[in-house]
Motif scaffolding. Structure first.
Motif, PDB file in Angstrom:
ATOM      1  N   MET A 187       0.845  -1.193   0.000  1.00  0.00           N
ATOM      2  CA  MET A 187       0.000   0.000   0.000  1.00  0.00           C
ATOM      3  C   MET A 187       0.886   1.251   0.000  1.00  0.00           C
ATOM      4  SD  MET A 187      -2.704   1.279   2.931  1.00  0.00           S
ATOM      5  CE  MET A 187      -3.554  -0.294   2.951  1.00  0.00           C
ATOM      6  N   ILE A 188       0.579   2.198  -0.831  1.00  0.00           N
ATOM      7  CA  ILE A 188       1.329   3.446  -0.905  1.00  0.00           C
ATOM      8  C   ILE A 188       0.687   4.472   0.032  1.00  0.00           C
ATOM      9  CG2 ILE A 188       2.078   5.322  -2.398  1.00  0.00           C
ATOM     10  CD1 ILE A 188       2.050   3.375  -4.731  1.00  0.00           C
ATOM     11  N   VAL A 189       1.520   5.124   0.854  1.00  0.00           N
ATOM     12  CA  VAL A 189       1.012   6.126   1.791  1.00  0.00           C
ATOM     13  C   VAL A 189       1.826   7.404   1.654  1.00  0.00           C
ATOM     14  CG1 VAL A 189       0.165   4.461   3.483  1.00  0.00           C
ATOM     15  CG2 VAL A 189       2.528   5.280   3.619  1.00  0.00           C
ATOM     16  N   ASN A 190       1.334   8.473   2.283  1.00  0.00           N
ATOM     17  CA  ASN A 190       2.087   9.729   2.356  1.00  0.00           C
ATOM     18  C   ASN A 190       1.885  10.321   3.746  1.00  0.00           C
ATOM     19  OD1 ASN A 190      -0.449  11.134   2.326  1.00  0.00           O
ATOM     20  ND2 ASN A 190      -0.450  10.983   0.083  1.00  0.00           N
ATOM     21  N   ASN A 191       2.418  11.538   3.957  1.00  0.00           N
ATOM     22  CA  ASN A 191       2.343  12.145   5.290  1.00  0.00           C
ATOM     23  C   ASN A 191       0.923  12.509   5.711  1.00  0.00           C
ATOM     24  OD1 ASN A 191       2.216  14.115   3.337  1.00  0.00           O
ATOM     25  ND2 ASN A 191       3.275  15.658   4.578  1.00  0.00           N
ATOM     26  N   LEU A 192      -0.026  12.463   4.767  1.00  0.00           N
ATOM     27  CA  LEU A 192      -1.423  12.758   5.098  1.00  0.00           C
ATOM     28  C   LEU A 192      -2.196  11.495   5.464  1.00  0.00           C
ATOM     29  CD1 LEU A 192      -2.261  15.419   2.347  1.00  0.00           C
ATOM     30  CD2 LEU A 192      -1.658  15.834   4.741  1.00  0.00           C
ATOM     31  N   THR A 193      -1.941  10.423   4.731  1.00  0.00           N
ATOM     32  CA  THR A 193      -2.694   9.183   4.974  1.00  0.00           C
ATOM     33  C   THR A 193      -2.102   8.317   6.084  1.00  0.00           C
ATOM     34  OG1 THR A 193      -1.425   8.069   3.230  1.00  0.00           O
ATOM     35  CG2 THR A 193      -3.508   9.104   2.598  1.00  0.00           C
ATOM     36  N   LEU A 194      -0.796   8.474   6.370  1.00  0.00           N
ATOM     37  CA  LEU A 194      -0.147   7.631   7.378  1.00  0.00           C
ATOM     38  C   LEU A 194      -0.787   7.760   8.763  1.00  0.00           C
ATOM     39  CD1 LEU A 194       2.013   5.680   8.321  1.00  0.00           C
ATOM     40  CD2 LEU A 194       3.632   7.601   8.446  1.00  0.00           C
ATOM     41  N   PRO A 195      -1.041   8.986   9.279  1.00  0.00           N
ATOM     42  CA  PRO A 195      -1.645   9.089  10.620  1.00  0.00           C
ATOM     43  C   PRO A 195      -2.981   8.357  10.737  1.00  0.00           C
ATOM     44  CG  PRO A 195      -0.783  11.214   9.917  1.00  0.00           C
ATOM     45  CD  PRO A 195      -0.725  10.321   8.723  1.00  0.00           C
ATOM     46  N   THR A 196      -3.769   8.388   9.684  1.00  0.00           N
ATOM     47  CA  THR A 196      -5.074   7.716   9.707  1.00  0.00           C
ATOM     48  C   THR A 196      -4.904   6.203   9.831  1.00  0.00           C
ATOM     49  OG1 THR A 196      -6.023   9.462   8.331  1.00  0.00           O
ATOM     50  CG2 THR A 196      -7.232   7.382   8.460  1.00  0.00           C
ATOM     51  N   ILE A 197      -3.994   5.654   9.039  1.00  0.00           N
ATOM     52  CA  ILE A 197      -3.746   4.205   9.087  1.00  0.00           C
ATOM     53  C   ILE A 197      -3.192   3.813  10.451  1.00  0.00           C
ATOM     54  CG2 ILE A 197      -2.397   2.325   8.069  1.00  0.00           C
ATOM     55  CD1 ILE A 197      -2.446   3.877   5.432  1.00  0.00           C
ATOM     56  N   TYR A 198      -2.306   4.651  10.971  1.00  0.00           N
ATOM     57  CA  TYR A 198      -1.695   4.362  12.283  1.00  0.00           C
ATOM     58  C   TYR A 198      -2.762   4.311  13.375  1.00  0.00           C
ATOM     59  CZ  TYR A 198       1.067   4.992  16.513  1.00  0.00           C
ATOM     60  OH  TYR A 198       1.608   4.849  17.773  1.00  0.00           O
ATOM     61  N   LYS A 199      -3.656   5.310  13.401  1.00  0.00           N
ATOM     62  CA  LYS A 199      -4.714   5.344  14.419  1.00  0.00           C
ATOM     63  C   LYS A 199      -5.632   4.131  14.300  1.00  0.00           C
ATOM     64  CE  LYS A 199      -4.836  10.394  14.877  1.00  0.00           C
ATOM     65  NZ  LYS A 199      -5.646  11.622  14.645  1.00  0.00           N
ATOM     66  N   ARG A 200      -5.925   3.736  13.076  1.00  0.00           N
ATOM     67  CA  ARG A 200      -6.805   2.586  12.859  1.00  0.00           C
ATOM     68  C   ARG A 200      -6.169   1.308  13.396  1.00  0.00           C
ATOM     69  NH1 ARG A 200      -7.371   1.564   6.856  1.00  0.00           N
ATOM     70  NH2 ARG A 200      -5.469   0.370   7.240  1.00  0.00           N
ATOM     71  N   GLU A 201      -4.866   1.118  13.115  1.00  0.00           N
ATOM     72  CA  GLU A 201      -4.181  -0.089  13.569  1.00  0.00           C
ATOM     73  C   GLU A 201      -4.010  -0.103  15.092  1.00  0.00           C
ATOM     74  OE1 GLU A 201      -2.869  -2.989  12.196  1.00  0.00           O
ATOM     75  OE2 GLU A 201      -4.221  -2.418  10.566  1.00  0.00           O
ATOM     76  N   LYS A 202      -3.800   1.074  15.680  1.00  0.00           N
ATOM     77  CA  LYS A 202      -3.645   1.140  17.128  1.00  0.00           C
ATOM     78  C   LYS A 202      -4.960   0.828  17.828  1.00  0.00           C
ATOM     79  CE  LYS A 202       0.605   1.831  18.032  1.00  0.00           C
ATOM     80  NZ  LYS A 202       1.345   0.813  18.818  1.00  0.00           N
ATOM     81  N   LYS A 203      -6.030   1.295  17.238  1.00  0.00           N
ATOM     82  CA  LYS A 203      -7.350   1.066  17.834  1.00  0.00           C
ATOM     83  C   LYS A 203      -7.784  -0.384  17.669  1.00  0.00           C
ATOM     84  CE  LYS A 203     -12.086   2.824  17.794  1.00  0.00           C
ATOM     85  NZ  LYS A 203     -13.032   3.810  17.185  1.00  0.00           N
ATOM     86  N   SER A 204      -7.522  -0.936  16.491  1.00  0.00           N
ATOM     87  CA  SER A 204      -7.953  -2.315  16.215  1.00  0.00           C
ATOM     88  C   SER A 204      -6.944  -2.981  15.277  1.00  0.00           C
ATOM     89  CB  SER A 204      -9.352  -2.321  15.586  1.00  0.00           C
ATOM     90  OG  SER A 204      -9.767  -3.638  15.304  1.00  0.00           O
ATOM     91  N   PRO A 205      -5.849  -3.546  15.843  1.00  0.00           N
ATOM     92  CA  PRO A 205      -4.822  -4.181  15.002  1.00  0.00           C
ATOM     93  C   PRO A 205      -5.409  -5.278  14.119  1.00  0.00           C
ATOM     94  CG  PRO A 205      -4.059  -3.953  17.262  1.00  0.00           C
ATOM     95  CD  PRO A 205      -5.511  -3.608  17.275  1.00  0.00           C
ATOM     96  N   SER A 206      -4.955  -5.326  12.898  1.00  0.00           N
ATOM     97  CA  SER A 206      -5.477  -6.314  11.948  1.00  0.00           C
ATOM     98  C   SER A 206      -4.995  -7.719  12.259  1.00  0.00           C
ATOM     99  CB  SER A 206      -5.050  -5.930  10.524  1.00  0.00           C
ATOM    100  OG  SER A 206      -3.631  -5.980  10.412  1.00  0.00           O
ATOM    101  N   GLY A 207      -3.905  -7.801  13.020  1.00  0.00           N
ATOM    102  CA  GLY A 207      -3.351  -9.122  13.325  1.00  0.00           C
ATOM    103  C   GLY A 207      -2.534  -9.690  12.191  1.00  0.00           C
ATOM    104  N   LYS A 208      -2.288  -8.890  11.159  1.00  0.00           N
ATOM    105  CA  LYS A 208      -1.497  -9.322  10.013  1.00  0.00           C
ATOM    106  C   LYS A 208      -0.274  -8.420   9.851  1.00  0.00           C
ATOM    107  CE  LYS A 208      -5.543 -10.996   7.446  1.00  0.00           C
ATOM    108  NZ  LYS A 208      -6.323 -10.866   6.188  1.00  0.00           N
ATOM    109  N   ARG A 209       0.814  -9.018   9.391  1.00  0.00           N
ATOM    110  CA  ARG A 209       2.011  -8.251   9.089  1.00  0.00           C
ATOM    111  C   ARG A 209       1.910  -7.726   7.667  1.00  0.00           C
ATOM    112  NH1 ARG A 209       5.346 -11.955   9.819  1.00  0.00           N
ATOM    113  NH2 ARG A 209       5.945 -11.546  11.969  1.00  0.00           N
ATOM    114  N   PHE A 210       2.127  -6.429   7.469  1.00  0.00           N
ATOM    115  CA  PHE A 210       2.089  -5.881   6.110  1.00  0.00           C
ATOM    116  C   PHE A 210       3.049  -4.698   5.993  1.00  0.00           C
ATOM    117  CE2 PHE A 210      -1.194  -3.735   8.565  1.00  0.00           C
ATOM    118  CZ  PHE A 210      -1.096  -2.399   8.196  1.00  0.00           C
TER     119      PHE A 210
END
Length: 393
Positions: free
Chosen positions: A1-24
């Motif tokens: 998945m391609i990210v930038n400085n705008l989308t990274l914080p959103t993905i980080y918060k989502r994973e911290k709140k509910s980790p997917s349990g997968k390595r990516f």
């Protein structure tokens, strides 16, 4: 998945709140990316090709290592690679290990900047270097630091473990500032990750406990040297390190003054302690015991050296159960002094001057008085109070 400085914080918060349990993995572009663990831990990675082979280096964790810092480190790596320099080896040979960095930090920073560098030296020699010294700066991981600190906790030294964590954070920050370490393996570790953080000590001996303590000291529960040192701490309210580092050139028994130079006290300013009648007697007896030593409390086995702070604490701890008191430490006597002197009616700012504290608030700005007469009066009052407790105890 391609990210930038705008989308990274959103993905980080989502994973911290509910980790997917997968390595990516996330791609930031030009070889910079992030590896996301099953538990939602984000680690910056720099991928590069050198000598026909693909390599990668961990730069640190996000968000501790910000986007801007990660981009800057990645750019520096790419510049080195373009010149044929392997960024994993661009460190002087004598500083490629944790032990090398520790020694370099001590020589180039601690000896000049720390008031008491010998305390850090002991931690390096006893704990850090024997356990972590052989690890390379590129190979040391946060889990290595965590396991090492937990080992200290399990031997019953929580406070030492927390102090060691702070020391490691400082050493690795020093390495980062010099470009020796790409990302501190201690940066993301918090005190609560190591153990439950001890609450600030509040122990203060009441009059009954003081009387019991003085009775035991007079009965010889401790050696005469340690007993006198303990009494001086109780009668003057000074710090343990200040009495163990005291030299006879700094004590004028006749004049009734004990001078503590700035480099020997925590407040980093020259300080004079006025001696009450009892404290003069204590110092006079210590003078006899010390014979020709320059130290007020010489090491009886090595007269050229003074006793250590730890020696006094160990002596007290060995006899704890015989004092007949709830557990107490040498520093509790300082708190006992402040509380007791205030209870006798001494103005707070006078007490603060006696123990060499910095005044707070507006007093810090406008109150420049030394209160010599009031300090002397307070010391005499406290002396009388303690002697009355001894007599009636």
């Amino acid at each position: 998945m391609i990210v930038n400085n705008l989308t990274l914080p959103t993905i980080y918060k989502r994973e911290k709140k509910s980790p997917s349990g997968k390595r990516f993995e996330l791609t930031f572009g030009d070889g910079l990316g992030l590896r996301v663990s099953k538990k939602g831990i984000f680690t910056w990675q720099c991928r590069f090709r050198l000598d026909g082979r693909q390599h990668r280096i961990d730069l640190g964790r996000y968000p501790e290592l910000s986007v801007s810092r990660a981009l800057a480190e990645h750019k520096a790596f790419k510049e080195n690679i373009a010149e044929g320099i392997d960024p994993r080896e661009d460190v002087p040979d004598d500083i490629k290990t944790v032990g090398g960095l520790c020694n370099y930090w001590y020589q180039e920073y601690a000896e000049e900047q720390r008031k008491r560098p010998e305390i850090a030296r002991r931690s390096l020699d006893v704990d850090i270097i024997p356990e972590l010294g052989h690890k390379t700066l590129l190979g040391i991981r946060s889990i290595d630091v965590h396991r090492f600190l937990r080992k200290i906790v399990k031997r019953g030294s929580k406070t030492q473990a927390l102090k060691t964590l702070s020391l490691l954070k400082q050493i690795f920050r020093f390495g980062e500032s010099l470009g020796l370490v790409h990302s501190s393996p201690a940066a993301s570790i918090k005190k609560r990750d190591i153990c439950d953080v001890p609450q600030p000590k509040k122990r203060c001996l009441n009059d009954e406990e003081i009387a019991c303590l003085l009775k035991k000291l007079n009965e010889g529960l401790l050696s005469e040297q340690f007993s006198l040192a303990t009494k001086i701490l109780l009668f003057t309210g000074q710090r343990r390190s200040e009495i163990t580092l005291a030299e006879w050139t700094e004590v004028d028994i006749v004049k009734g003054e004990w001078f503590i130079p700035a480099h020997k006290n925590k407040s980093n300013r020259d300080h004079v302690v006025f001696l009450s009648p009892s404290v003069k007697v204590f110092f006079h007896r210590l003078k006899q015991l010390s014979r020709d030593s320059i130290w007020v409390l010489p090491n009886m086995h090595q007269k050229e050296n003074h006793i250590s702070e730890r020696a006094l604490t160990r002596a007290i701890n060995r006899k704890q159960h015989q004092f007949g008191l709830p557990k107490w430490r040498p520093h509790d006597l300082r708190r006992t002094f402040v509380t007791g002197v205030n209870d006798l009616g001494t103005p707070l700012q006078v007490t603060e001057k006696i123990v060499n504290h910095t005044l707070e608030g507006m007093l810090k700005i406008y109150d420049k008085g030394n209160y010599d007469e009031q300090r002397l009066e307070a010391m005499f009052k406290w002396d009388e109070h303690l002697n009355e407790l001894m007599k009636n105890g």
